[in-house]
Design an enzyme around this catalytic site. Structure first.
Site, mmCIF file in Angstrom:
data_model
loop_
_atom_site.group_PDB
_atom_site.id
_atom_site.type_symbol
_atom_site.label_atom_id
_atom_site.label_comp_id
_atom_site.label_asym_id
_atom_site.label_seq_id
_atom_site.Cartn_x
_atom_site.Cartn_y
_atom_site.Cartn_z
ATOM 1 N N LYS A 107 -3.026 1.002 12.499
ATOM 2 C CA LYS A 107 -3.187 2.419 12.167
ATOM 3 C C LYS A 107 -3.877 3.190 13.276
ATOM 4 O O LYS A 107 -3.528 4.336 13.551
ATOM 5 C CB LYS A 107 -3.985 2.582 10.866
ATOM 6 C CG LYS A 107 -3.167 2.366 9.616
ATOM 7 C CD LYS A 107 -3.870 2.993 8.424
ATOM 8 C CE LYS A 107 -3.032 2.945 7.165
ATOM 9 N NZ LYS A 107 -3.727 3.510 6.007
ATOM 10 N N LYS A 117 7.857 -3.410 7.219
ATOM 11 C CA LYS A 117 7.474 -3.234 5.810
ATOM 12 C C LYS A 117 8.016 -1.903 5.270
ATOM 13 O O LYS A 117 8.013 -0.913 6.009
ATOM 14 C CB LYS A 117 5.940 -3.245 5.751
ATOM 15 C CG LYS A 117 5.357 -3.338 4.373
ATOM 16 C CD LYS A 117 3.833 -3.280 4.414
ATOM 17 C CE LYS A 117 3.341 -1.884 4.746
ATOM 18 N NZ LYS A 117 1.916 -1.651 4.430
ATOM 19 N N LYS A 161 5.582 4.321 2.868
ATOM 20 C CA LYS A 161 5.724 5.759 2.645
ATOM 21 C C LYS A 161 5.595 6.532 3.951
ATOM 22 O O LYS A 161 5.975 7.691 4.027
ATOM 23 C CB LYS A 161 4.713 6.256 1.609
ATOM 24 C CG LYS A 161 3.279 5.870 1.872
ATOM 25 C CD LYS A 161 2.427 6.088 0.617
ATOM 26 C CE LYS A 161 1.208 5.172 0.607
ATOM 27 N NZ LYS A 161 0.591 4.989 -0.678
HETATM 28 P P1 TYM Z 1 -1.848 0.806 -0.418
HETATM 29 O O1 TYM Z 1 -2.203 2.077 -1.096
HETATM 30 O O2 TYM Z 1 -1.331 0.861 0.975
HETATM 31 O O3 TYM Z 1 -0.787 0.015 -1.288
HETATM 32 C C1 TYM Z 1 -0.994 -0.216 -2.673
HETATM 33 C C2 TYM Z 1 -0.457 -1.586 -3.071
HETATM 34 O O4 TYM Z 1 0.947 -1.667 -2.800
HETATM 35 C C3 TYM Z 1 1.218 -2.834 -2.031
HETATM 36 N N1 TYM Z 1 2.345 -2.558 -1.130
HETATM 37 C C4 TYM Z 1 3.401 -3.364 -0.992
HETATM 38 N N2 TYM Z 1 3.720 -4.525 -1.596
HETATM 39 C C5 TYM Z 1 4.890 -5.095 -1.259
HETATM 40 N N3 TYM Z 1 5.746 -4.567 -0.331
HETATM 41 C C6 TYM Z 1 5.455 -3.401 0.299
HETATM 42 N N4 TYM Z 1 6.316 -2.887 1.180
HETATM 43 C C7 TYM Z 1 4.238 -2.737 -0.033
HETATM 44 N N5 TYM Z 1 3.641 -1.585 0.392
HETATM 45 C C8 TYM Z 1 2.489 -1.500 -0.299
HETATM 46 C C9 TYM Z 1 -0.083 -3.089 -1.249
HETATM 47 O O5 TYM Z 1 -0.166 -4.424 -0.806
HETATM 48 C C10 TYM Z 1 -1.123 -2.735 -2.281
HETATM 49 O O6 TYM Z 1 -1.343 -3.836 -3.156
HETATM 50 N N6 TYM Z 1 -6.391 -0.941 0.815
HETATM 51 C C11 TYM Z 1 -5.420 -0.796 -0.259
HETATM 52 C C12 TYM Z 1 -5.957 -0.030 -1.449
HETATM 53 C C13 TYM Z 1 -7.245 -0.568 -1.982
HETATM 54 C C14 TYM Z 1 -7.425 -1.743 -2.755
HETATM 55 C C15 TYM Z 1 -8.819 -1.777 -3.055
HETATM 56 C C16 TYM Z 1 -6.548 -2.735 -3.197
HETATM 57 C C17 TYM Z 1 -8.463 0.020 -1.839
HETATM 58 N N7 TYM Z 1 -9.410 -0.711 -2.495
HETATM 59 C C18 TYM Z 1 -9.341 -2.832 -3.819
HETATM 60 C C19 TYM Z 1 -7.087 -3.775 -3.951
HETATM 61 C C20 TYM Z 1 -8.474 -3.820 -4.252
HETATM 62 C C21 TYM Z 1 -4.210 -0.023 0.262
HETATM 63 O O7 TYM Z 1 -4.291 0.704 1.206
HETATM 64 O O8 TYM Z 1 -3.086 -0.200 -0.489
#
Ligand code: TYM
Length: 341
Positions: A120, A203, A206
């Site tokens: 990022k 991957k 969005k």
């Molecule tokens: P974020 O918001 O990027 O994504 C949310 C969840 O979606 C999953 N995900 C995917 N899984 C499979 N294939 C994909 N292409 C794909 N894109 C996204 C992510 O793995 C995630 O589970 N840091 C985290 C948010 C967060 C969090 C937490 C998660 C903040 N605090 C505590 C768990 C526990 C994030 O940016 O996810």
């Protein structure tokens, strides 16, 4: 002095950033599995991590709308705000307080190794926000504030959950306690890493500039079918064994998506579709995706018509979350040596 090891009851925590639209990756990697964990009777806490979202610029009106839309996405995917605790992070100030303590536990070197930080911030890291760098310590606070033991996430978040364990281990060690559990990343099912429909090595995200690379949870039936029809594939027929998908990233991705949407294993899907051409398989996948996703987008649109209802669900969820978070933070402050009345 070491505290006796407390018994940690199983508790699920996970979060999603309200930083834009939800994709099929978010649904299969996270939302669908959140609803499954809830329905298996686990204690489940799900958070819209708005404080994480502002580590990169968010327009305030857009952030508000995206938070409500994400809440609608959770509910439409089967997360029941009566059964699960559903709220947005900034309404529970304890996240930030524990996050600060973990900023003082985590090491610079640990953060520098995070692949998401490297991706990022890229070459422009001097210009990235300090929050983006410190983000995994706040994520550790999200999880450990609830003494969560299980963290369902997609593959891309595994490293952050492992860092959470490292923070818990160092905190427990430094303060001679066993106060924090070591949470497990739960990365299960056929679609823990959903790939771009245009490039099977990237991957689904969005932030990809091409809308054709992803299925959005707000896409209508025509858009879903069109994106699947145009998805990149190879000229071979589908194999009957998983071994045959090894060097075929795009084919593997579509089969994984089919399996996850249909609650099947990849082996079961291949037993049915092995030998078929993509001209036959793609319409099957499009029909399945429309059948599973259309009700979600319809329900999201319905929920978005009453944003004040969404807001009151989140406020109630935050009240319930605080009941768990406050005693954990209070005890943490005591352990650290902060004077409190
Ligand atoms: P974020 O918001 O990027 O994504 C949310 C969840 O979606 C999953 N995900 C995917 N899984 C499979 N294939 C994909 N292409 C794909 N894109 C996204 C992510 O793995 C995630 O589970 N840091 C985290 C948010 C967060 C969090 C937490 C998660 C903040 N605090 C505590 C768990 C526990 C994030 O940016 O996810």
């Amino acid at each position: 002095m070491t505290e006796a090891a407390p018994q940690f009851t199983p508790r699920v925590f996970s979060g999603i950033q309200p930083s834009g639209g939800l994709t099929l990756g978010n649904y299969l990697g996270a939302l669908k599995r959140f609803a499954d964990a809830q329905d298996q009777g686990m204690e489940t806490i799900y958070c819209m991590v708005d404080m994480h979202a502002i580590t990169v610029w968010q327009d305030p009106d857009a952030l508000r709308r995206q938070t409500r839309e994400l809440a609608a996405g959770f509910i439409a995917s089967g997360v029941d705000p009566e059964k699960s605790i559903l709220y947005n992070q900034s309404q529970v100030g304890e996240h930030a307080q524990l996050g600060w303590i973990f900023n003082c536990v985590a090491r610079m070197g640990w953060m520098q190794r995070m692949t998401q930080w490297k991706d990022k911030a890229g070459k422009n890291s001097q210009n990235a926000s300090l929050g983006l760098f410190a983000y995994p310590a706040l994520m550790a606070a999200d999880i450990l504030l609830y003494h969560a033991t299980h963290v369902p996430v997609g593959e891309d978040q595994k490293q952050h959950v492992e860092l959470t364990r490292d923070i818990a281990i160092k905190f427990n060690h430094d303060y001679g306690t066993e106060f924090f559990p070591l949470p497990e990343p739960v990365i299960e099912g056929a679609a823990t890493r959903v790939m771009s429909l245009r490039d099977g090595t990237k991957k689904m995200s969005k932030s990809d500039p091409s809308d054709m690379s992803r299925i959005n949870l707000t896409d209508d039936a025509d858009a879903i079918a069109n994106k699947i029809r145009k998805a990149r594939t190879d000229p071979e027929a589908l194999p009957s064994e998983t071994e045959g998908l090894k060097e075929r990233a795009e084919a593997r991705n579509l089969v994984n998506i089919y399996a996850a949407l249909n609650d099947q294993t990849v082996e079961q899907v291949l037993a049915d579709v092995g030998g078929k051409q993509f001209s036959e398989f793609k319409p099957m996948l499009a029909d399945l995706a429309v059948a599973k996703l259309s009700p979600i987008s319809t329900e999201m649109a319905r929920l978005m018509e009453a944003p004040e209802e969404i807001d009151s669900i989140l406020t109630r969820g935050a009240d319930r979350a605080r009941e768990i978070a406050q005693p954990v933070l209070k005890r943490t402050l005591e352990i650290v040596g902060m004077v409190h009345g």
